[in-house]
Design an enzyme around this catalytic site. Structure first.
Site, PDB file in Angstrom:
ATOM      1  N   GLY A  67       0.824  -1.216   0.000  1.00  0.00           N
ATOM      2  CA  GLY A  67       0.000   0.000   0.000  1.00  0.00           C
ATOM      3  C   GLY A  67       0.845   1.249   0.000  1.00  0.00           C
ATOM      4  O   GLY A  67       0.576   2.206  -0.734  1.00  0.00           O
ATOM      5  N   GLU A 118     -10.572  -1.729  11.217  1.00  0.00           N
ATOM      6  CA  GLU A 118      -9.318  -2.375  10.832  1.00  0.00           C
ATOM      7  C   GLU A 118      -8.518  -2.749  12.076  1.00  0.00           C
ATOM      8  O   GLU A 118      -8.353  -1.939  12.998  1.00  0.00           O
ATOM      9  CB  GLU A 118      -8.476  -1.456   9.940  1.00  0.00           C
ATOM     10  CG  GLU A 118      -9.036  -1.253   8.550  1.00  0.00           C
ATOM     11  CD  GLU A 118      -8.064  -0.507   7.642  1.00  0.00           C
ATOM     12  OE1 GLU A 118      -7.038   0.007   8.161  1.00  0.00           O
ATOM     13  OE2 GLU A 118      -8.311  -0.433   6.426  1.00  0.00           O
ATOM     14  N   GLY A 309      27.039 -33.206   3.626  1.00  0.00           N
ATOM     15  CA  GLY A 309      26.352 -34.423   4.047  1.00  0.00           C
ATOM     16  C   GLY A 309      26.725 -35.646   3.249  1.00  0.00           C
ATOM     17  O   GLY A 309      25.909 -36.543   3.056  1.00  0.00           O
ATOM     18  N   THR A 348      32.675 -36.679   5.142  1.00  0.00           N
ATOM     19  CA  THR A 348      32.546 -36.777   3.695  1.00  0.00           C
ATOM     20  C   THR A 348      33.864 -37.233   3.078  1.00  0.00           C
ATOM     21  O   THR A 348      34.922 -36.661   3.362  1.00  0.00           O
ATOM     22  CB  THR A 348      32.152 -35.422   3.092  1.00  0.00           C
ATOM     23  OG1 THR A 348      30.872 -35.037   3.606  1.00  0.00           O
ATOM     24  CG2 THR A 348      32.077 -35.496   1.577  1.00  0.00           C
ATOM     25  N   HIS A 780      22.348 -22.913   6.541  1.00  0.00           N
ATOM     26  CA  HIS A 780      21.719 -23.296   7.811  1.00  0.00           C
ATOM     27  C   HIS A 780      20.321 -22.708   7.903  1.00  0.00           C
ATOM     28  O   HIS A 780      20.071 -21.589   7.451  1.00  0.00           O
ATOM     29  CB  HIS A 780      22.558 -22.804   8.992  1.00  0.00           C
ATOM     30  CG  HIS A 780      23.885 -23.485   9.091  1.00  0.00           C
ATOM     31  ND1 HIS A 780      24.965 -22.927   9.735  1.00  0.00           N
ATOM     32  CD2 HIS A 780      24.309 -24.687   8.623  1.00  0.00           C
ATOM     33  CE1 HIS A 780      25.995 -23.752   9.656  1.00  0.00           C
ATOM     34  NE2 HIS A 780      25.619 -24.818   8.989  1.00  0.00           N
ATOM     35  N   LEU A 799      29.439  -6.858  19.598  1.00  0.00           N
ATOM     36  CA  LEU A 799      30.447  -7.633  20.326  1.00  0.00           C
ATOM     37  C   LEU A 799      31.726  -6.828  20.512  1.00  0.00           C
ATOM     38  O   LEU A 799      32.339  -6.820  21.580  1.00  0.00           O
ATOM     39  CB  LEU A 799      30.749  -8.933  19.557  1.00  0.00           C
ATOM     40  CG  LEU A 799      29.641 -10.003  19.595  1.00  0.00           C
ATOM     41  CD1 LEU A 799      29.815 -10.985  18.452  1.00  0.00           C
ATOM     42  CD2 LEU A 799      29.657 -10.737  20.932  1.00  0.00           C
ATOM     43  N   VAL A 804      34.618  -7.672  23.348  1.00  0.00           N
ATOM     44  CA  VAL A 804      35.004  -8.980  22.795  1.00  0.00           C
ATOM     45  C   VAL A 804      36.024  -8.747  21.682  1.00  0.00           C
ATOM     46  O   VAL A 804      35.986  -7.724  20.989  1.00  0.00           O
ATOM     47  CB  VAL A 804      33.749  -9.712  22.257  1.00  0.00           C
ATOM     48  CG1 VAL A 804      34.131 -10.991  21.540  1.00  0.00           C
ATOM     49  CG2 VAL A 804      32.782 -10.000  23.396  1.00  0.00           C
ATOM     50  N   PHE A 805      36.947  -9.678  21.521  1.00  0.00           N
ATOM     51  CA  PHE A 805      37.940  -9.575  20.453  1.00  0.00           C
ATOM     52  C   PHE A 805      37.286 -10.004  19.140  1.00  0.00           C
ATOM     53  O   PHE A 805      36.942 -11.177  18.955  1.00  0.00           O
ATOM     54  CB  PHE A 805      39.147 -10.467  20.750  1.00  0.00           C
ATOM     55  CG  PHE A 805      39.919 -10.048  21.966  1.00  0.00           C
ATOM     56  CD1 PHE A 805      40.927  -9.094  21.863  1.00  0.00           C
ATOM     57  CD2 PHE A 805      39.642 -10.591  23.210  1.00  0.00           C
ATOM     58  CE1 PHE A 805      41.638  -8.698  22.985  1.00  0.00           C
ATOM     59  CE2 PHE A 805      40.351 -10.205  24.330  1.00  0.00           C
ATOM     60  CZ  PHE A 805      41.345  -9.249  24.219  1.00  0.00           C
TER      61      PHE A 805
END
Length: 1121
Positions: A67, A118, A309, A348, A780, A799, A804-805
Site C-alpha cells: 500500500g 481495521e 552431508g 565426507t 543453515h 560484540l 570482545v575480540f
C-alpha cells in the site's frame, strides 16, 4: 532452510480451508490469480463475481508494504483492474534494494469499511514459544507495530484460550467485537500450530457487522514439516523473494536435494557474474561469500550454494555440471573464476565427491577454456590428499588453470588469490598424508601414559596473573583477563536473570564429558562408532566411550569393532529400555535417528534420569518439535547438542560421532590431548576448521561444540560460553557466530556485566547478506536475518563494543586468536607443556585400500555390470542410456551376455527367440515338473527350478549341441550328405533335427517366422543354409526329421555371431562353447514355467498323484524255494 515464505494466495487457501472458528469468515476462496498468460474470458467464467463486484488488485510476490508503495488498486471494476494492470504487469519496479518484474497479481472483492474496523494480528515463533501480537488500529499507517501492539506469549505446548486473548490482547477493542475477534484469533492460532506456520500476519483484519475479512496476509511455513503436513499442504510452492528470479537450475538442484540424504543448495544471484562458487558445507559457504564481498566482489558474485552431508559421486557430478553449465553461457571480458572451497570435512569422502567434480570439468573442458575460467581449490577431510591429487591431474590434462590447496592453506586464502589480492604460490606446502599419521614409524607401539588426558598446558592460578602485553595493531585493547567480580546480579549461565528452583527441576551439568564418559549410540552407525573408539584409543582411555548401540529394526545382537589392535564385541539392543537397564553407567546419548524418528526417540531417552547429554545429528526436524525437546530438556536438566549438528569434541576425553573427522585430522589438530582454548560454533564443518586454526595458533582445543544450524538449537552459544567460563582448564573462548537470531547479544551482556571474564574471540559469519539486493537463505536453517539487529554486521559491532575480540574478517580470525593466546602466555596465564606423541592406531583395511596403500587380489571379477556408482551400468552403458536408446530386452541381453551393443536386428532376433521358446504346453517334461511342484505346495522359485532341471540334450538343450555339430561339419568342409552319413556311421543323433509332432507336411510356424526374419535381416546365413540342406536329406528319409526350433536358433545364432561385425571368429566360437545359446532357451522357457506355476495356483489345483492305470507295473515273478 526451515521457515519459507508462501504466497498470499496459498496462505489464504490454507486459512479458508482449515480455520475452525465461530467467527463468520467472509469471502472464502474468493480470489483470482493473474499473470501475463491469463485468459480473461476463462477467468470470468471461473470467477463470475469478478463481473459484479468492486475489486482490489495487488501483486502477490512477497512484497512488503504494498500500500505504501502504491502497488494496490482499490475499489475498481473489472475494466478498472485491467487498466490498472497495464502499467504494472510485467514491468520492472524497485522495492528497497531489490529490482524485479511484477508477474503475479491477486484480485479479491473490495470490502468497504471504516478505519475503526481495521485491526492488526500477527503470530510468530520464538525459542520460548509463539507470540501473538494484536493492535486495535490496523492498515498501512500502523507504523512501529512492535512498539504499539499488545503481545501475548503462548509457551511451548500451551494452549491459547479466549479469556487470555480478551484480557491481554483486546484491551482497546469495543466490547461488541471482542467475542468475534477472540474466537477468530484462537482459531487462527490453532491453524498456525496445526499447519506448522512459523509466521502469520494479517493487516488489516477487518471486522464489520457482516463478519470477518482477511484483507492482506503474509505467512511462512516450516518447510521441514512436509512429512507431517503433506496431506493438508499438498504440493505447496515456496516462491523466491522479490527481485530474484526462479531459475530452472535452482529447481533442479532443489529436486536433487529432496531426493538425497545429502544437502544440495543453489541460489543464482547474478548469472552474468564472473565469480562462481562450489563450496562444501553450510557454514563454509557463508564464509566464502563473506570473503568475496569483503574483497569487493559482491557485484560479480554469481551464485550462493553448498553441498554437504556426504553426497555421492553422481550427485556431486550433477551439482557441478549445473554450475559449469550456468557459468559457461556468457563470456566475461575479464574471464571467470570458480572457487571450489570448503572447510575440513568430518565424514565426507573428499576424493569421492571430487571425482564427480572432475567428471564435470572434463565434460565441460572446452567451454571452460573458451570462457577463460580459472579454478581455485581448497579442501580438507577424509581422503582429501587423493581428492586434491585427482583435481590437480585434471588441471594438467585439460590445460585449465587449476590451483589446488589443502589444510596447510587458510580456508579463504584462495579467494584472495582468485581475485588477485594475494599471490598464488608456485609450490604450496604439502600436508602430511593420512598414512604418515596412522602407520607406526617406530618399533615401539606402546601406549603413552594416561597423564596426557589431564591438560596439555600448565595453568597458573588467577591471583598469579601478570599484566598482559600491549595488543598488536588491529586488535582490540586487552581488557583484564580474569576480572574478579561478584556474580550476584549478573547473568546466569542461560544468559538471563537467575531462575528460581521452581523454574528448573534439574540443574544442567557444567562438565558434559570426561575421560570416563560412556555413551549409547542410537542408529547403526558403525563407521562413526569405530571413529569414536579410535579416538578413545589415541587418547589413552582405559575403555571405549561407547557402551552399546540401539537399533530398533534388528533384534538384539553383537557388533564387532576394533579397540586398537584387537577386536571387541559391542551389544546392540532393539529397544532403549534394555540398553539403559543394562548400562547404568551411560550418561550420554548420541542419536543418529532420522528427522522423522529423532523427536520420539529423544523424548523417550529423556525419561531416563541417568542421561544428562543428548546429541541429535539429524537435520530437518520441524521447529515446533525441537522446541518441545528443548522444553523437556530444560525441565529435566538435560543438555541437548543439535539438531543439525556433527556434535562436539573434548580432546583427550570424548568425541561425538564423526566430529573431528578421520584420525589424520584428529592427530594433525592435536585433538588427542586438551589445550587451553574452548570454542562453540553453529557449523559442524566450520568446527573442524576451528580445530585446525586453533591447533596452528595456540596450544590446542580444550573443548569444542557445534550447536547446530537450526533456528532453535537445543543448547545456545551462551550455555556453552558460561560452561567454559566456569571450567578452570579453559583459558580463552572462541565463538563462531552467524547471521540470524540474537544469541550473540547475550554474550555482550555477559561480558559487560562481568559474568564472562575470560577473553572471548568472536566472529559472526554472514556479513555479505547486507550487501545483497534480495534476501538469501544460507545453508543453515537459522542463517537468515529478520531484522537489522540479527545481521552479522550489527552483531559483530555490538560484540566489539562490548569488549570482545572481533577480527575485521574471517581471514583475520586465526591472527587474533594467536594474539590473544600469546598475551595469555606472556602474562603467565598459560605455560605451554611439552608435546607427547599419541599411540599409533592400525589403519582399517578398507580405508588403507581407499588410500592406495595396499593391494589385494579380488575374490571375484566381473566385466558386465557395475552397481557401485549413482547409476547402474551394464557393460559400460548407464541404465539411463539403455532406456534412452530404447534398446529393449534384446539389447540388455547383448550387453550382459556378450558385452556388446548389438545391431537392432540382432536385438529383435533375440527377443523373437525368447518369444517362440517361452512355452510349448503342459505336456513337455519341464512344464510337467513345474506343475507337479506347484500342486505340491512349493513356492515359485522351487517350482521353476524343478522345471529348469529337466533341460538338457533330450529336452531344450539342443541349441548348443546343434550349433557345435553343424559348425564343426561346415567348417570341416563336409558336404551335407557326408555329414549325415558320418553321424549315422558314428551312431549319433543330429542335434536340432527331428520333432515328435511337426513334419515337412506340418511345418513348425515358429521356425518359419524366424526363418523369414533371418533371411530378410542377416548379412549372411551360411550355416543356416547348410542346415537347411541337411534337412532336405533327413526329411527325404522321414518327414518329421525337420530342422526344429532348437536347431534353427542354434545355427542362426552362429551366423549372427560370425557376421554381425561385433565379434572375432574366436569370440563367436567361444560363446558357443561356453553354453551361451542354451541360455536363450532357459531364459525364454522360464517365462512359460512361471506361467504354469501361476496358472496352477490360480486354479487352486490340489496335490498331483499319477493315476495307476497310466503306470505299467512290471515286477519279477514269484520264485518259490
Amino acid at each position: 532452510m526451515s521457515a519459507k515464505a508462501i504466497s498470499e494466495q496459498t496462505g489464504k487457501e490454507f486459512l479458508y480451508k482449515y480455520i475452525c472458528t465461530t467467527a463468520a469468515v467472509q469471502n472464502r476462496f474468493r480470489f483470482a490469480s493473474i499473470t501475463a498468460e491469463t485468459d480473461w474470458e476463462r477467468l470470468t467464467h471461473d470467477h463470475p463475481w469478478l463481473l459484479t463486484e468492486r475489486l482490489v488488485v495487488k501483486p502477490d510476490q512477497l512484497i512488503k508494504r504494498r500500500g505504501k508503495l502504491g502497488l494496490v488498486g482499490v475499489d475498481l471494476d473489472l475494466q478498472g483492474v485491467q487498466d490498472w494492470l497495464k502499467p504494472h504487469l510485467m514491468k520492472e519496479t524497485t522495492v528497497g534494494k531489490a529490482k524485479g518484474i511484477l508477474k503475479n497479481f491477486l484480485i479479491e472483492p473490495f470490502v468497504a469499511h471504516s478505519q475503526e474496523e481495521e485491526f492488526y494480528v500477527c503470530i510468530f515463533a520464538t525459542r520460548e514459544g509463539d507470540y501473538v501480537l494484536f493492535h486495535h488500529e490496523g492498515g498501512v499507517d500502523i507504523g512501529n507495530v512492535d512498539a504499539k501492539a499488545q503481545r501475548l506469549l503462548v509457551g511451548v505446548d500451551e494452549k491459547l484460550g479466549v479469556d487470555a486473548v480478551v484480557k491481554q490482547l483486546l484491551v482497546h477493542v469495543p466490547d461488541g467485537k471482542k467475542g468475534v475477534l477472540a474466537s477468530f484469533i484462537v482459531g487462527l492460532f490453532n491453524l498456525y500450530e496445526d499447519l506448522y506456520f512459523t509466521y502469520l500476519e494479517i493487516n488489516p483484519l477487518v471486522v464489520t457487522q457482516g463478519g470477518v475479512y482477511v484483507l492482506d496476509m503474509a505467512a511462512k511455513l516450516d518447510a521441514t514439516a512436509d512429512f507431517i503436513c503433506k496431506p493438508k499442504w499438498g504440493d505447496v510452492e515456496f516462491p523466491p523473494p522479490f527481485g530474484r528470479e526462479a531459475y530452472p537450475e535452482e529447481a533442479y538442484i532443489a529436486d536433487l536435494d529432496a531426493k538425497s540424504g545429502a544437502s544440495l543448495k543453489l541460489t543464482i544471484l547474478n548469472p552474468r557474474g564472473r565469480i562462481w562458487t562450489m563450496v562444501a558445507g553450510g557454514g563454509a559457504s557463508v564464509v566464502y561469500s563473506d570473503t568475496i564481498c569483503d574483497l569487493g566482489g559482491v557485484d560479480e558474485l554469481a551464485n550462493y550454494g553448498e553441498y554437504s552431508g556426504a553426497p555421492s559421486e553422481q550427485q556431486t557430478y550433477d551439482y557441478a555440471k549445473t554450475i559449469l553449465s550456468l557459468m559457461t553461457r556468457e563470456k566475461h571480458p575479464d574471464g571467470k573464476v570458480l572457487i571450489i572451497g570448503g572447510s575440513i570435512a568430518n565424514f565426507t569422502n573428499v576424493a569421492a565427491t571430487f571425482k564427480g567434480i572432475v567428471r564435470a570439468i572434463k565434460d565441460y573442458q572446452g567451454p571452460l577454456k573458451e570462457h577463460e575460467v580459472s579454478i581455485f581449490v581448497r579442501r580438507g577431510g577424509p581422503n582429501y590428499q587423493e581428492g586434491l591429487r585427482v583435481m590437480g591431474e585434471v588441471g594438467k590434462t585439460t590445460g585449465i588453470p587449476l590451483h589446488v590447496f589443502g589444510t596447510e592453506t587458510h580456508m579463504t586464502a584462495i579467494v584472495g588469490m582468485a581475485l588477485g589480492h594475494r599471490p598464488i604460490p608456485n609450490q604450496p606446502p604439502v600436508a602430511a598424508h593420512t598414512a604418515n599419521f596412522l602407520l607406526n614409524s617406530s618399533s615401539n607401539a606402546a601406549t603413552p601414559a594416561t597423564t596426557r588426558t589431564a591438560s596439555f598446558s600448565e595453568h597458573k592460578l588467577a591471583n598469579d596473573i601478570t599484566p598482559a602485553k600491549k595488543a598488536k595493531p588491529g586488535v582490540p585493547p586487552v581488557r583484564p583477563l580474569f576480572k574478579m567480580c561478584s556474580v550476584k546480579g549478573a547473568l546466569n549461565r542461560y544468559g538471563t536473570e537467575p531462575q528460581s528452583t521452581a523454574d528448573r527441576s534439574r540443574v544442567k551439568a557444567t562438565t558434559l564429558f570426561s575421560s570416563h564418559t560412556k555413551a549409547i549410540v542410537w542408529g547403526m552407525q558403525t563407521r562413526a562408532v569405530q571413529g569414536m573408539m579410535d579416538f578413545d584409543y589415541v587418547c589413552s582411555r582405559e575403555e571405549p566411550s561407547v557402551a552399546a548401540m540401539v537399533y530398533p529394526f534388528i533384534g538384539d545382537h553383537k557388533q564387532k569393532f576394533y579397540w586398537g589392535h584387537k577386536e571387541i564385541l559391542l551389544p546392540v539392543y532393539k529397544n532403549m529400555a534394555d540398553a539403559m537397564r543394562k548400562h547404568p553407567e551411560v550418561d550420554v546419548l548420541i542419536s543418529f535417528a532420522s528427522l522423522r524418528s529423532a523427536y520420539d526417540s529423544t523424548m523417550e531417552t529423556m525419561q531416563y534420569p541417568q542421561i544428562h547429554t543428548i546429541a541429535i545429528i539429524a537435520e530437518g526436524i520441524p521447529e515446533a518439535l525441537t522446541r518441545r525437546l528443548i522444553k523437556t530438556a530444560d525441565e529435566k536438566g538435560v543438555t541437548i547438542i543439535g539438531p543439525a549438528t556433527v556434535g562436539g569434541i573434548k580432546p583427550g576425553c570424548f568425541k561425538i560421532g564423526n566430529t573431528g573427522g578421520m584420525l589424520d585430522n584428529i592427530l594433525a589438530s592435536k585433538l588427542y590431548r586438551p589445550g587451553s582454548v574452548a570454542y562453540v560454533s553453529r557449523s559442524g564443518g566450520m568446527s573442524n576448521e576451528l580445530n585446525n586454526i586453533v591447533s596452528r595458533t595456540t596450544d590446542g582445543v580444550y573443548e569444542g561444540v557445534a550447536i547446530g544450524g537450526d533456528r532453535y538449537p537445543g543448547s545456545t552459544f551462551m550455555d556453552h560460553v558460561l560452561r567454559y567460563q566456569d571450567t578452570p582448564g579453559v583459558k580463552m573462548i572462541v565463538v563462531l557466530g552467524e547471521i540470524g537470531g540474537t544469541e550473540e547479544y547475550k554474550i555482550c551482556r555477559g561480558v559487560q556485566e562481568g559474568r564472562i571474564t575470560k577473553p572471548v574471540v568472536c566472529w559472526c559469519i554472514g556479513t555479505c547478506a547486507t550487501l545483497f539486493s534480495s534476501e538469501v537463505q544460507f545453508g543453515h536453517a537459522g542463517a537468515c536475518a529478520h531484522q537489522a539487529s540479527e545481521t552479522a554486521v550489527a552483531k559483530n559491532q555490538a560484540l566489539r563494543d562490548a569488549g570482545v575480540f572481533v577480527p575485521n574478517s574471517f581471514d583475520e580470525l586465526g591472527d587474533i586468536i594467536r594474539t590473544v593466546y600469546d598475551d595469555l602466555v606472556a602474562s603467565g596465564n598459560i605455560i605451554p607443556a611439552q608435546e607427547v606423541p599419541p599411540p599409533t592406531v592400525p589403519m582399517d583395511y578398507s580405508w588403507a585400500r581407499e588410500l592406495g596403500l595396499i593391494r589385494k587380489p579380488a575374490s571375484f571379477m566381473t566385466s558386465i555390470c557395475d552397481e557401485r556408482g549413482q547409476e547402474l551400468i551394464y557393460a559400460g552403458m548407464p541404465i539411463t542410456e539403455v532406456f534412452k536408446e530404447e534398446m529393449g530386452l534384446g539389447g540388455v541381453l547383448g550387453l550382459l551376455w556378450f558385452q556388446r551393443r548389438l545391431p537392432r536386428y540382432a536385438c529383435q532376433f533375440i527377443e523373437m527367440c525368447l518369444m517362440v521358446t517361452a512355452d510349448h504346453g503342459p505336456a513337455v517334461s519341464g512344464a510337467h515338473n513345474t506343475i507337479v511342484c506347484a500342486r505340491a505346495g512349493k513356492d515359485l522359485v522351487s517350482s521353476l527350478t524343478s522345471g529348469l532341471l529337466t533341460i538338457g540334450d533330450r529336452f531344450g538343450g539342443a541349441l548348443d549341441a546343434a550349433a557345435k555339430q553343424f559348425s564343426k561339419a561346415f567348417d570341416s568342409g563336409l558336404l551335407p550328405m557326408e555329414f549325415v552319413n558320418k553321424m549315422k556311421k558314428d551312431g549319433k543323433l543330429i542335434m536340432g533335427i527331428g520333432h515328435r509332432v511337426k513334419s515337412i507336411n506340418n511345418p513348425d510356424m515358429r521356425v518359419q517366422i524366424l526363418k523369414d526374419f533371418v533371411k530378410q535381416h542377416f548379412p549372411a546365413t551360411q550355416l543356416l543354409d547348410y542346415a537347411l540342406d541337411v534337412e532336405k536329406i533327413t526329411t527325404s528319409k522321414k518327414p518329421n526329421l525337420i530342422l526344429n526350433v532348437d536347431g534353427f536358433i542354434g545355427v542362426a545364432f552362429v551366423d549372427l555371431l560370425r557376421t554381425c561385425g561385433g565379434f572375432t571368429r574366436d569370440e563367436a566360437d567361444e560363446f558357443v562353447e561356453i553354453g551361451a545359446l542354451n541360455g536363450i532357451f532357459v531364459l525364454g522357457r522360464s517365462m512359460g514355467f512361471i506361467g504354469h506355476y501361476l496358472d496352477q495356483k490360480r486354479l487352486k489345483q490340489g496335490l498331483y498323484r499319477h493315476p495307476w492305470d497310466d503306470i505299467s507295473y512290471v515286477l519279477p515273478e514269484h520264485m518259490s524255494m
